[in-house]
Design a protein around this motif. Sequence first.
Motif, PDB file in Angstrom:
ATOM      1  N   PHE A  42       0.948  -1.053   0.149  1.00 54.95           N
ATOM      2  CA  PHE A  42       0.062   0.044   0.068  1.00 54.95           C
ATOM      3  C   PHE A  42       0.882   1.155   0.160  1.00 54.95           C
ATOM      4  N   ASP A  43       0.653   2.045  -1.034  1.00 55.95           N
ATOM      5  CA  ASP A  43       1.432   3.457  -0.969  1.00 55.95           C
ATOM      6  C   ASP A  43       0.405   4.567  -1.536  1.00 55.95           C
ATOM      7  N   ASP A  44      -0.250   4.960  -0.602  1.00 56.31           N
ATOM      8  CA  ASP A  44      -1.241   6.000  -0.929  1.00 56.31           C
ATOM      9  C   ASP A  44      -1.374   7.077   0.392  1.00 56.31           C
ATOM     10  N   ASP A  45      -2.044   7.793   0.193  1.00 54.35           N
ATOM     11  CA  ASP A  45      -2.385   8.876   1.378  1.00 54.35           C
ATOM     12  C   ASP A  45      -3.420   8.179   2.047  1.00 54.35           C
ATOM     13  N   PRO A  46      -3.171   7.665   3.549  1.00 52.93           N
ATOM     14  CA  PRO A  46      -4.284   6.946   4.239  1.00 52.93           C
ATOM     15  C   PRO A  46      -5.535   7.596   4.495  1.00 52.93           C
ATOM     16  N   ASN A  47      -5.250   9.114   4.486  1.00 50.04           N
ATOM     17  CA  ASN A  47      -6.567  10.073   4.711  1.00 50.04           C
ATOM     18  C   ASN A  47      -7.291  10.172   3.527  1.00 50.04           C
ATOM     19  N   ARG A  48      -6.933   9.651   2.193  1.00 47.28           N
ATOM     20  CA  ARG A  48      -7.908   9.734   0.992  1.00 47.28           C
ATOM     21  C   ARG A  48      -8.999   8.567   0.809  1.00 47.28           C
ATOM     22  N   SER A  49      -9.257   7.644   1.723  1.00 46.55           N
ATOM     23  CA  SER A  49      -9.984   6.718   1.805  1.00 46.55           C
ATOM     24  C   SER A  49     -11.306   7.484   1.864  1.00 46.55           C
ATOM     25  N   GLY A  50     -12.509   6.821   1.449  1.00 45.32           N
ATOM     26  CA  GLY A  50     -13.867   7.250   1.849  1.00 45.32           C
ATOM     27  C   GLY A  50     -14.692   5.979   1.957  1.00 45.32           C
ATOM     28  N   GLU A  51     -15.876   6.272   2.104  1.00 46.97           N
ATOM     29  CA  GLU A  51     -16.891   5.176   2.378  1.00 46.97           C
ATOM     30  C   GLU A  51     -17.005   4.238   0.866  1.00 46.97           C
ATOM     31  N   ARG A  52     -17.047   4.935  -0.195  1.00 48.64           N
ATOM     32  CA  ARG A  52     -17.434   4.348  -1.417  1.00 48.64           C
ATOM     33  C   ARG A  52     -16.233   3.574  -1.886  1.00 48.64           C
ATOM     34  N   ILE A  53     -15.012   3.985  -1.545  1.00 48.14           N
ATOM     35  CA  ILE A  53     -13.747   3.362  -1.786  1.00 48.14           C
ATOM     36  C   ILE A  53     -13.868   2.119  -0.890  1.00 48.14           C
ATOM     37  N   LEU A  54     -13.996   2.011   0.564  1.00 45.31           N
ATOM     38  CA  LEU A  54     -13.955   1.060   1.201  1.00 45.31           C
ATOM     39  C   LEU A  54     -15.253   0.116   0.978  1.00 45.31           C
ATOM     40  N   GLU A  55     -16.034   0.336   0.678  1.00 47.73           N
ATOM     41  CA  GLU A  55     -17.311  -0.325  -0.115  1.00 47.73           C
ATOM     42  C   GLU A  55     -16.853  -1.253  -1.078  1.00 47.73           C
ATOM     43  N   ALA A  56     -16.234  -0.717  -2.290  1.00 46.23           N
ATOM     44  CA  ALA A  56     -15.546  -1.170  -3.325  1.00 46.23           C
ATOM     45  C   ALA A  56     -14.577  -2.415  -2.912  1.00 46.23           C
ATOM     46  N   ILE A  57     -13.670  -2.078  -1.904  1.00 49.36           N
ATOM     47  CA  ILE A  57     -12.542  -2.985  -1.609  1.00 49.36           C
ATOM     48  C   ILE A  57     -13.473  -4.074  -0.912  1.00 49.36           C
ATOM     49  N   GLN A  58     -14.244  -3.759   0.227  1.00 47.39           N
ATOM     50  CA  GLN A  58     -14.964  -4.820   0.709  1.00 47.39           C
ATOM     51  C   GLN A  58     -15.564  -5.914  -0.176  1.00 47.39           C
TER      52      GLN A  58
END
Length: 66
Positions: A42-58
């Motif tokens: 993982f190599d991204d800004d930890p603060n750039r996640s949002g609910e839609r992104i997390l839903e897609a990952i889940q």
Amino acid sequence: MGLKWTDSLDIAIELYEKFPEQDPTRINFMDLRSKVIELDEFDDDPNRSGERILEAIQAAWIEEAE
């Protein structure tokens, strides 16, 4: 090149391999976010996640686990 938040399928594969005991249907978004950030690739800004992104990952992780 490391994983970015938008690489939901690749992140899901990494999560499936690193946390085989975790049921992806029973994880909350805070814990999911933490596990993604823990991934070696993982190599991204930890603060750039949002609910839609997390839903897609889940959703991708659930698909990978089936």
